[in-house]
Structures are given as C-alpha cells and as structure tokens.
Design an enzyme around this catalytic site. Structure first.
Site, mmCIF file in Angstrom:
data_model
loop_
_atom_site.group_PDB
_atom_site.id
_atom_site.type_symbol
_atom_site.label_atom_id
_atom_site.label_comp_id
_atom_site.label_asym_id
_atom_site.label_seq_id
_atom_site.Cartn_x
_atom_site.Cartn_y
_atom_site.Cartn_z
ATOM 1 N N SER A 82 83.978 -25.750 60.401
ATOM 2 C CA SER A 82 82.790 -25.919 61.254
ATOM 3 C C SER A 82 81.893 -24.699 61.267
ATOM 4 O O SER A 82 80.726 -24.803 61.642
ATOM 5 C CB SER A 82 83.204 -26.229 62.693
ATOM 6 O OG SER A 82 83.699 -27.522 62.775
ATOM 7 N N SER A 105 80.563 -24.617 66.279
ATOM 8 C CA SER A 105 79.361 -25.440 66.088
ATOM 9 C C SER A 105 78.210 -25.001 66.982
ATOM 10 O O SER A 105 77.117 -24.707 66.476
ATOM 11 C CB SER A 105 79.685 -26.922 66.326
ATOM 12 O OG SER A 105 80.701 -27.335 65.453
ATOM 13 N N GLU A 134 89.382 -23.021 89.263
ATOM 14 C CA GLU A 134 89.935 -24.371 89.319
ATOM 15 C C GLU A 134 91.442 -24.391 89.091
ATOM 16 O O GLU A 134 92.145 -25.252 89.588
ATOM 17 C CB GLU A 134 89.230 -25.259 88.293
ATOM 18 C CG GLU A 134 89.608 -26.717 88.458
ATOM 19 C CD GLU A 134 88.798 -27.622 87.553
ATOM 20 O OE1 GLU A 134 88.008 -27.098 86.741
ATOM 21 O OE2 GLU A 134 88.977 -28.835 87.648
ATOM 22 N N PHE A 141 82.379 -25.999 82.598
ATOM 23 C CA PHE A 141 83.218 -26.875 83.410
ATOM 24 C C PHE A 141 84.708 -26.734 83.145
ATOM 25 O O PHE A 141 85.507 -27.417 83.766
ATOM 26 C CB PHE A 141 82.783 -28.328 83.198
ATOM 27 C CG PHE A 141 81.333 -28.554 83.504
ATOM 28 C CD1 PHE A 141 80.902 -28.658 84.808
ATOM 29 C CD2 PHE A 141 80.391 -28.616 82.491
ATOM 30 C CE1 PHE A 141 79.565 -28.841 85.109
ATOM 31 C CE2 PHE A 141 79.051 -28.794 82.771
ATOM 32 C CZ PHE A 141 78.636 -28.907 84.086
ATOM 33 N N GLU A 184 76.832 -31.739 70.990
ATOM 34 C CA GLU A 184 78.029 -31.884 70.162
ATOM 35 C C GLU A 184 79.097 -32.736 70.860
ATOM 36 O O GLU A 184 79.515 -32.418 71.969
ATOM 37 C CB GLU A 184 78.632 -30.509 69.849
ATOM 38 C CG GLU A 184 79.838 -30.616 68.932
ATOM 39 C CD GLU A 184 80.664 -29.345 68.870
ATOM 40 O OE1 GLU A 184 81.364 -29.166 67.875
ATOM 41 O OE2 GLU A 184 80.603 -28.548 69.823
ATOM 42 N N ASP A 232 86.914 -34.619 66.644
ATOM 43 C CA ASP A 232 87.681 -33.802 65.704
ATOM 44 C C ASP A 232 89.096 -33.526 66.197
ATOM 45 O O ASP A 232 90.064 -33.587 65.434
ATOM 46 C CB ASP A 232 86.913 -32.496 65.543
ATOM 47 C CG ASP A 232 87.592 -31.525 64.617
ATOM 48 O OD1 ASP A 232 87.753 -31.879 63.449
ATOM 49 O OD2 ASP A 232 87.950 -30.436 65.068
ATOM 50 N N ASP A 247 79.590 -32.373 60.842
ATOM 51 C CA ASP A 247 79.678 -31.193 59.994
ATOM 52 C C ASP A 247 80.571 -31.465 58.788
ATOM 53 O O ASP A 247 80.407 -30.873 57.731
ATOM 54 C CB ASP A 247 80.166 -29.974 60.776
ATOM 55 C CG ASP A 247 81.356 -30.262 61.644
ATOM 56 O OD1 ASP A 247 81.796 -31.420 61.691
ATOM 57 O OD2 ASP A 247 81.860 -29.321 62.283
ATOM 58 N N HIS A 260 90.501 -31.567 57.685
ATOM 59 C CA HIS A 260 89.188 -32.143 57.443
ATOM 60 C C HIS A 260 89.173 -32.869 56.106
ATOM 61 O O HIS A 260 90.034 -32.634 55.259
ATOM 62 C CB HIS A 260 88.125 -31.049 57.415
ATOM 63 C CG HIS A 260 88.000 -30.325 58.719
ATOM 64 N ND1 HIS A 260 87.302 -29.171 58.876
ATOM 65 C CD2 HIS A 260 88.519 -30.626 59.923
ATOM 66 C CE1 HIS A 260 87.371 -28.784 60.130
ATOM 67 N NE2 HIS A 260 88.115 -29.641 60.797
#
Ligand SMILES: [Zn+2]
Length: 567
Positions: free
Chosen positions: A149, A212, A273, A324, A366, A371, A412, A487
């Site tokens: 990537s 990415s 969190e 997040f 993205e 992936d 990609d 990949h």
C-alpha cells in the site's frame, strides 16, 4: 449491520432460492430489452470537459493487522475544533504488506449486497457499478510485481511509482534510510489542491497514519514509522519525522476522520476509552502531545466551546477531526451503532464540512478493512466491509453533483481471493460450489490462493458444509499455508464519474489516477491549460439541500460521539 441478521437472511435466502432462475430471464426479450436500455444510456453519454470543482477518491484498501476479537464497549470520538482522544478495541499491528479490493472482491460484494436486499445477487448493481467510465490500473511497485500500500499510494496520490514500503518519495529513496528522503519527496494531489485554495480531507477505517492516507500528506522511507517510537535513533538524528507528526505539520488538513490515537500521545498515556488496556496507551517516546499541538495550531479556526455543532455551523473556516480508536477502527460488523461512526457516516460528515468551501474540495475516503478481512482469510469480514464501502460511495454520489465533482473508485492492489466452482444462482455468496472435489469433499465458492485458511486433517483437506461456511468467522480454505494471506498482482479497476471521468479508459499505470485528478481539478502541474469552470447553480443548490436533509442525522451521530469524550 449485525452479522447474525445477515447470516439469517442469507440462510433463509439459501433455503428459498437454491438454484433459482428468475422466470423473466427465460425470455430473450428480457435480455434484449435490458441491453437496449443500456445501449441507449451509453449512446447518450456526454463527456464533461469543465473543471472539477471537487474531487473524491474512494480507495478499497488497508494495512496488515491481526484481529483481536472486539469487545462491546463504547467509543467516544472527537469532532469540530477538537481532536480528542477516544476509541474502543484495536487490532494488533503485524509487520508486512497491506492490501485492497480486486475485481473478484467487487463481484462477490455485489452478490452479497444483492442478497442482503433479498435478490439473487449478481444482477443487482453496486453504487460503483453505476459510474459510467472504467479503466484498469497496473499496480506493481517499481521493485515488486505484487505491490504494497505504501508504493501504491505514492502512485495514485502523488503520480509517481516508487518502491515497496516507502511513501511520498520517489524510487531514488531507499527503504529505512532516512537521509535518502531529502530531495526525493513527491507531493500529493491533495497537497496541491490545498495550495489551490480547496479544502481537503482524509477519511479512513484504519489509523490515519496508515500507508494509504499517509500518501496524501507524508514523506517517509518507512511506512511503519507511525510515531517516533517506531523509528530508529539514527533516523531521528538525521531529522526524519514520524508520520503522526507529519499529519499535524506537513499541511493543513481540514477533515481527518479515522483511527490512530495512540501515535498522538506520550508513552503511557491511558487511552480514554480503554484505560484498562495498557496496549492501547499512547506510545510517543518524545513525550509530545500531538493532539494539543494540533489544537493550538488550529485555535484561530475555532469558535466557542469544543463542541462539534457550533464549529460545523458557525466557523468561517470549518474543520472536523476525530480519532475514534487507538489503532484501526473495528470491522463494521462489530461496530457499536450508537457510538461508532460508519464509513458512510464519516464520509457524509466530511462532505458536509468540505462542501462549504466555494473553491471546492479534495476528499480521500478509504475502506481500509476490506484488506484486513482478506489477510485473515475471512471473506465474510472482507465482503461486509466492501458493502459498507459501497454504501459510502452511494452516499457521496447522492450528496454531490456529477456536473462539478470528479469521483474515482479504485483499489491499491488486489488479493489472492477467488470466486468459482459453478455455484447455483441464488446460492449464498458464502455457500458451497456445485459438486464435489476429487478428494470427495465439498468446497466453498470463495477460496484463497494462500493464507491462514490452509488446513490438513490427517493429511487431507478437511470437508466443509454450509453450516460451517456460513459462519461469519469461517476462514475460506487456501492452497498454501501463510500466517497472513497476500496481496494479488493483477490489475484493479478504476470507476469514474464526473468532469473528465471519460479519461479513465484502457489499461493505465496506477500513476494515471493522480494525473487525471490533478488535470480535472486544474491543480499543479496542470494549472496553465486549465479547463473552463463548471456550471454553477443547480448542482450547488441540490448539494446543499441534500446536506441539509442529512444534518439531523449527523448532529445525532456527532453528539453521540462527543458525549463520552466530554466526561
Ligand atoms: Zn494488505
């Protein structure tokens, strides 16, 4: 979407429609009529040759991770003028290569989305299928036939092919050698769009420092330098900066939505969190708090208290930032719908902010965990993420106008993910191929060329039944044992819609994507032969109306995200 519900739906469909052939498809008139309609649409296609005010690049991709089963916890976030800590569970990063959404993934996701709507599947178009133009993109890195990537993001965002594992630098740079960075930097279309006065944004389901999105703003000879903690001493001495620092300082990004909190905070800082999980603590060795630095840097753009709604509505310079998760965001099937934003919701929020700039915007979105599902050889995760990715594309298509917004959808790279075995029409995409293999066992229609799905029981390939293959945690079988599926090296598709979209044709180098975006939007190096401005009026009005109609939903989502963070 709840995994169990989808499974139930698919199971019911399997019972009801095994081998179904819709009766109208037996009539030649059905196919002739359908093709005539498609022909009519094709004949009426008119290339749009005015400048693209806005550019959106959707990328189906991700970073290699090993899944830690998610907990069901809340997930505070941050929006508006504040970059706040927040986030639920995380994935363990493993070193290695990343990956994306090949054509077999697109086809399988189409069938899944169709079946989720109660249809047989393959006949039901995705949102991306409805884009009028298409090209194939050659994804190789200059030093690898099958890419990662990092090299590919440099190609499709900066317009220059480079080596595996490096980002935003040409192939003259060398992996992990800091001093080869200097003088070899290449600049992204997003950076150039910002210089042209457009607003810019990055939205991802991975950490925002991942390869990415980093291609949009960073220059690094090692894609894993997320923070200074991952960098060797020599690289620091030579002045190289980690990707998180570059996120804050390389350029002014108006919208940043995704994961990646841990790289922003000093080592040992408990995650708000997951304070009980030391693994999610901040990791920075230099003790810097990049969130505070970001806030100080953007102070002039913020009005009032650090709540998202005032900033979205009243600032003259709207910005929206939220991290997040400590690392990557969780798979959509595990998402807490009351507190975690979906990719579609983040895309909508980004468009709401970016579209306020009269000079237009550049947005990178993205779907990064397609992936990850593939690397795990769990097609259920990859394909449900791909469906969510398509939902985000549908939302963006609804909120923007084809007249002034160039939207590209691509990957990609591909994966060694296959779809075969002559399954009956109406069979669940996660079901079995038709007939038995030569070893007497059944096999699934979806398989992997390599990966963790490889298994031998007493020297033989294990049999599989539908109960097993329909399990959301099922790993499709693979021919070669690997801890992480790899990949794939074949070309990927580029779907295109909007101004100059028709330039997306034939078989192209992946760098073509960046150059078409730059040319269409009249940004460097294509400023001198700039195209006529797009028509104004109706499209903008329609856009604003659409945004306003979605405001109530966004406010609800953003408030939910903020509430835990404010305590
Ligand atoms: Zn990958």
């Amino acid at each position: 979407m709840q995994g169990g519900c989808v499974l139930l739906l698919l199971g019911l469909w399997l019972q009801l429609s095994l081998g179904l052939v819709p009766v109208e498809e037996e009539d030649p008139a059905f196919w002739n009529r359908q093709a005539a309609q498609a022909l009519d649409v094709a004949k009426k296609l008119q290339p749009i040759q005015t400048a693209a005010k806005n550019v959106i690049l959707f990328l189906g991709d991700g970073e290699c991770t090993r899944l830690v089963h998610p907990l069901s916890s809340h997930n505070p976030g941050a929006l508006g003028c504040q970059l706040t800590q927040a986030g639920p569970r995380d994935s363990d990063l493993t070193q290695g290569v990343p990956s994306g959404m090949g054509v077999s993934t697109v086809t399988a996701a189409r069938i899944l989305k169709g079946q989720m709507a109660g249809k047989p599947g393959p006949e039901t178009p995705l949102a991306m299928d409805q884009f009028p133009y298409l090209a194939l993109s050659k994804t190789y890195n200059v030093d690898r036939n099958v890419p990662d990537s990092a090299g590919t993001t440099t190609a499709y965002l900066c317009g220059v092919k480079t080596r595996m594992k490096v980002i935003g630098v040409s192939a003259a740079a060398r992996y992990n050698q800091c001093n080869t960075t200097y003088g070899n930097e290449v600049t992204s279309v997003m950076n150039r769009a910002k210089k042209a006065g457009k607003s810019v944004g990055v939205v991802t389901t991975t950490r925002v420092q991942h390869a990415s999105p980093a291609g949009a703003y960073a220059h690094t000879v090692n894609r894993n330098w997320y923070s200074d903690a991952q960098m060797p001493a020599q690289a620091k001495r030579e002045g190289c900066q980690d990707i998180a620092t570059q996120l804050v300082y390389n350029m002014d990004i108006d919208v940043i939505l995704g994961g990646g909190r841990k790289y922003m905070f000093p080592e040992g800082t408990p995650d708000p969190e997951y304070p009980q999980y030391g693994r999610q603590n901040g990791v920075r060795k230099d003790k810097r708090n990049l969130v505070q630095e970001w806030q100080a840097k953007h102070q002039e753009g913020c009005h009032g208290p650090p709540t998202p709604i005032p900033s979205l509505q009243f600032t003259t310079r709207p910005i929206s930032t939220g991290l997040f998760e400590p690392g990557d965001m969780v798979y959509d099937i595990f998402r807490d719908h009351t507190t975690d934003p979906s990719l579609e919701e983040m895309t909508e929020a980004a468009l709401l902010v970016l579209s306020r700039n009269p000079r237009g915007f550049f947005l990178f979105v993205e779907g990064g965990r397609i992936d990850h599902g593939h690397h795990e050889s769990i097609a259920y995760r990859a394909l449900t993420e791909a469906v969510m990715f398509d939902n985000a594309i549908a939302k963006a298509s609804q909120l923007t106008s084809e007249a002034d917004t160039l939207t590209l959808v691509t990957a990609d790279h591909s994966h060694v993910f296959t779809f075969g075995g002559y399954p009956l029409r109406g069979t669940s995409i996660f079901g079995l191929a038709d007939g038995k293999a030569e070893d007497g066992g059944s096999y699934t229609s979806l398989l992997y060329g390599n990966g963790p799905g490889f298994r031998l029981y007493w020297g033989s390939r294990p049999d599989v039944d539908e109960t097993e293959s329909m399990d959301p945690n099922y790993k499709q079988q693979a021919a070669v044992p690997l801890g992480s599926e790899t990949h794939g090296g074949e070309d990927v598709a580029v779907f295109a819609r909007g101004p100059w979209a028709y330039l997306m044709h034939g078989v192209q180098e992946q760098t073509f994507v960046a150059h078409v975006m730059a040319f269409a939007a009249c940004v460097e190096p294509y400023t001198t032969d700039c195209n006529p401005k797009p028509p104004s009026g109706p499209s903008d009005a329609a856009h604003q109306a659409a945004c306003l109609s979605s405001l109530a939903l966004l406010v609800g989502v953003l408030l939910q995200l903020l509430v835990p963070a404010l305590h």
